[in-house]
Design a protein around this motif. Structure first.
Motif: not given
Length: 129
Positions: A54-57, A59-61, A89
């Motif tokens: 998961s790219v989103k998880n 590189w999240n804030t 990722h």
């Protein structure tokens, strides 16, 4: 395989890596990991256990904030091995199988530094025995 005595709960601990073997060997040496390891480059077990990339998880804030606060504290963050091709990722996790090979516990990380506590793992081991 070596048996670990974790809080009075005997078990075999292994590390499974999904990257290149030479990267795993280097990581095990750098971290002084005492456990045997296996590699699964095709990620068959990884996929079977429902781990995902998961790219989103990654590189999240929350992750960026964690890294930022670690740098502020002066913590040296691990660097990627420039001579290895790996997937930054992929999300990890922890799994416990009983003596017959049945999956008895699974923890799928939601962000890179998300892992169950030692007590959580010990409770899961105790419930199996």
């Amino acid at each position: 395989m070596s048996t670990a005595d974790l809080g009075g709960v005997g078990c075999d601990v292994v590390v499974i890596t999904f990257g290149e073997e030479k990267g795993a060997v280097r990581w095990l040496k750098e971290t002084h990991c005492p456990f045997p390891y296996f590699t699964d480059q095709p990620r068959a077990l990884y996929q079977h256990l429902g781990f995902r990339r998961s790219v989103k998880n990654v590189w999240n804030t929350s992750t960026l904030s964690y890294y930022g606060s670690e740098v502020t504290r002066g913590t040296t963050l691990p660097k990627a091995y420039s001579d290895l091709e790996d997937d930054p990722h992929q999300m990890g996790g922890n799994a416990i199988l009983d003596r017959s090979g049945r999956l008895r516990f699974i923890y799928r990380s939601s962000i890179p530094n998300d892992r169950p506590s030692v007590n959580h793992i010990l409770d899961a081991l105790k419930s199996i025995q």
